[in-house]
Design a protein around this motif. Structure first.
Motif, PDB file in Angstrom:
ATOM      1  N   LEU A  49       0.835  -1.194   0.000  1.00 10.83           N
ATOM      2  CA  LEU A  49       0.000   0.000   0.000  1.00 10.83           C
ATOM      3  C   LEU A  49       0.876   1.252   0.000  1.00 10.83           C
ATOM      4  O   LEU A  49       0.668   2.175  -0.790  1.00 10.83           O
ATOM      5  N   ALA A  50       1.885   1.280   0.871  1.00  9.35           N
ATOM      6  CA  ALA A  50       2.786   2.427   0.930  1.00  9.35           C
ATOM      7  C   ALA A  50       3.536   2.605  -0.389  1.00  9.35           C
ATOM      8  O   ALA A  50       3.688   3.730  -0.881  1.00  9.35           O
ATOM      9  N   GLU A  51       3.984   1.489  -0.971  1.00 13.35           N
ATOM     10  CA  GLU A  51       4.692   1.579  -2.241  1.00 13.35           C
ATOM     11  C   GLU A  51       3.776   2.108  -3.337  1.00 13.35           C
ATOM     12  O   GLU A  51       4.176   2.934  -4.152  1.00 13.35           O
ATOM     13  N   GLY A  52       2.538   1.651  -3.352  1.00 14.89           N
ATOM     14  CA  GLY A  52       1.581   2.133  -4.346  1.00 14.89           C
ATOM     15  C   GLY A  52       1.287   3.611  -4.185  1.00 14.89           C
ATOM     16  O   GLY A  52       1.150   4.338  -5.172  1.00 14.89           O
ATOM     17  N   LEU A  53       1.203   4.067  -2.953  1.00 11.56           N
ATOM     18  CA  LEU A  53       0.935   5.483  -2.703  1.00 11.56           C
ATOM     19  C   LEU A  53       2.112   6.359  -3.130  1.00 11.56           C
ATOM     20  O   LEU A  53       1.944   7.540  -3.408  1.00 11.56           O
ATOM     21  N   GLY A  54       3.299   5.759  -3.220  1.00  9.91           N
ATOM     22  CA  GLY A  54       4.471   6.503  -3.658  1.00  9.91           C
ATOM     23  C   GLY A  54       4.795   6.300  -5.122  1.00  9.91           C
ATOM     24  O   GLY A  54       5.823   6.781  -5.602  1.00  9.91           O
ATOM     25  N   SER A  55       3.948   5.583  -5.834  1.00  6.93           N
ATOM     26  CA  SER A  55       4.168   5.303  -7.252  1.00  6.93           C
ATOM     27  C   SER A  55       3.112   6.005  -8.098  1.00  6.93           C
ATOM     28  O   SER A  55       2.162   6.576  -7.568  1.00  6.93           O
ATOM     29  N   ALA A  56       3.286   5.910  -9.398  1.00  4.24           N
ATOM     30  CA  ALA A  56       2.328   6.532 -10.312  1.00  4.24           C
ATOM     31  C   ALA A  56       1.872   5.513 -11.354  1.00  4.24           C
ATOM     32  O   ALA A  56       2.549   4.520 -11.618  1.00  4.24           O
ATOM     33  N   GLY A  57       0.715   5.791 -11.937  1.00  3.62           N
ATOM     34  CA  GLY A  57       0.205   5.028 -13.068  1.00  3.62           C
ATOM     35  C   GLY A  57       0.073   3.544 -12.810  1.00  3.62           C
ATOM     36  O   GLY A  57      -0.424   3.106 -11.776  1.00  3.62           O
ATOM     37  N   GLY A  58       0.560   2.761 -13.786  1.00  5.52           N
ATOM     38  CA  GLY A  58       0.427   1.312 -13.732  1.00  5.52           C
ATOM     39  C   GLY A  58       1.182   0.685 -12.572  1.00  5.52           C
ATOM     40  O   GLY A  58       0.741  -0.327 -12.018  1.00  5.52           O
ATOM     41  N   ASN A  59       2.320   1.266 -12.210  1.00  6.05           N
ATOM     42  CA  ASN A  59       3.070   0.729 -11.066  1.00  6.05           C
ATOM     43  C   ASN A  59       2.270   0.857  -9.784  1.00  6.05           C
ATOM     44  O   ASN A  59       2.278  -0.051  -8.954  1.00  6.05           O
ATOM     45  N   ALA A  60       1.597   1.975  -9.611  1.00  3.53           N
ATOM     46  CA  ALA A  60       0.771   2.162  -8.419  1.00  3.53           C
ATOM     47  C   ALA A  60      -0.346   1.120  -8.393  1.00  3.53           C
ATOM     48  O   ALA A  60      -0.588   0.480  -7.365  1.00  3.53           O
ATOM     49  N   ARG A  61      -1.001   0.939  -9.534  1.00  2.87           N
ATOM     50  CA  ARG A  61      -2.095  -0.025  -9.602  1.00  2.87           C
ATOM     51  C   ARG A  61      -1.610  -1.434  -9.264  1.00  2.87           C
ATOM     52  O   ARG A  61      -2.277  -2.177  -8.530  1.00  2.87           O
ATOM     53  N   LEU A  62      -0.448  -1.820  -9.750  1.00  2.00           N
ATOM     54  CA  LEU A  62       0.091  -3.144  -9.447  1.00  2.00           C
ATOM     55  C   LEU A  62       0.355  -3.319  -7.954  1.00  2.00           C
ATOM     56  O   LEU A  62       0.075  -4.384  -7.383  1.00  2.00           O
ATOM     57  N   ARG A  63       0.893  -2.295  -7.321  1.00  2.00           N
ATOM     58  CA  ARG A  63       1.157  -2.386  -5.878  1.00  2.00           C
ATOM     59  C   ARG A  63      -0.147  -2.468  -5.100  1.00  2.00           C
ATOM     60  O   ARG A  63      -0.255  -3.200  -4.117  1.00  2.00           O
ATOM     61  N   PHE A  64      -1.164  -1.695  -5.517  1.00  2.00           N
ATOM     62  CA  PHE A  64      -2.464  -1.757  -4.844  1.00  2.00           C
ATOM     63  C   PHE A  64      -3.090  -3.143  -5.029  1.00  2.00           C
ATOM     64  O   PHE A  64      -3.701  -3.675  -4.104  1.00  2.00           O
ATOM     65  N   GLU A  65      -2.917  -3.727  -6.210  1.00  2.00           N
ATOM     66  CA  GLU A  65      -3.428  -5.077  -6.435  1.00  2.00           C
ATOM     67  C   GLU A  65      -2.694  -6.085  -5.557  1.00  2.00           C
ATOM     68  O   GLU A  65      -3.305  -7.016  -5.026  1.00  2.00           O
ATOM     69  N   SER A  66      -1.392  -5.896  -5.384  1.00  2.00           N
ATOM     70  CA  SER A  66      -0.624  -6.772  -4.491  1.00  2.00           C
ATOM     71  C   SER A  66      -1.102  -6.618  -3.050  1.00  2.00           C
ATOM     72  O   SER A  66      -1.229  -7.610  -2.317  1.00  2.00           O
ATOM     73  N   ALA A  67      -1.357  -5.374  -2.626  1.00  2.00           N
ATOM     74  CA  ALA A  67      -1.865  -5.127  -1.280  1.00  2.00           C
ATOM     75  C   ALA A  67      -3.214  -5.808  -1.092  1.00  2.00           C
ATOM     76  O   ALA A  67      -3.470  -6.439  -0.057  1.00  2.00           O
ATOM     77  N   ARG A  68      -4.065  -5.711  -2.116  1.00  2.00           N
ATOM     78  CA  ARG A  68      -5.384  -6.358  -2.037  1.00  2.00           C
ATOM     79  C   ARG A  68      -5.232  -7.876  -1.952  1.00  2.00           C
ATOM     80  O   ARG A  68      -5.897  -8.534  -1.153  1.00  2.00           O
ATOM     81  N   GLY A  69      -4.334  -8.443  -2.742  1.00  2.00           N
ATOM     82  CA  GLY A  69      -4.095  -9.884  -2.696  1.00  2.00           C
ATOM     83  C   GLY A  69      -3.600 -10.327  -1.331  1.00  2.00           C
ATOM     84  O   GLY A  69      -4.043 -11.352  -0.792  1.00  2.00           O
TER      85      GLY A  69
END
Length: 112
Positions: A49-69
């Motif tokens: 979640l923290a990594e996604g909040l510090g990322s942009a675009g597709g990278n952020a979405r991937l981190r949020f998906e990992s957090a959800r998983g």
């Protein structure tokens, strides 16, 4: 990391970990592997979640998906612990509710 939304999301993830910690300790006494997997999954929620909040675009979405998983994994791990009778359903209920709330918020980030 200064926006209120970011802080709320991270605070929610950290609160879930704090609430789950005593249960994870109890679970690990009965099933070391499940306890370890729960610890990793719970930590992964906050870290991704923290990594996604510090990322942009597709990278952020991937981190949020990992957090959800990881959130789904931790949720299921707690339900497994209930099924194995390592902990009671009542002990897990507030944590599972908090996880359900956080997963909806993360889903909103993924859909952006």
């Amino acid at each position: 990391m200064h926006s209120p939304l970011r802080q709320q999301l991270l605070d929610s993830a950290l609160s879930i970990i704090s609430q789950a910690r005593p249960l994870v300790v109890t679970i690990a006494r009965r099933d070391r592997e499940l306890g370890s997997q729960l610890r990793r999954a719970l930590s992964s929620i906050a870290l991704n979640l923290a990594e996604g909040l510090g990322s942009a675009g597709g990278n952020a979405r991937l981190r949020f998906e990992s957090a959800r998983g990881s959130l789904y994994e931790a949720h299921t791990g707690l339900r497994l612990a209930v099924a194995w009778e390592y902990v009671s359903p009542a002990d897990c209920a507030p944590i599972l509710i908090a996880m359900d709330h956080l997963v909806r918020r993360i889903y909103g980030l993924i859909r952006r």
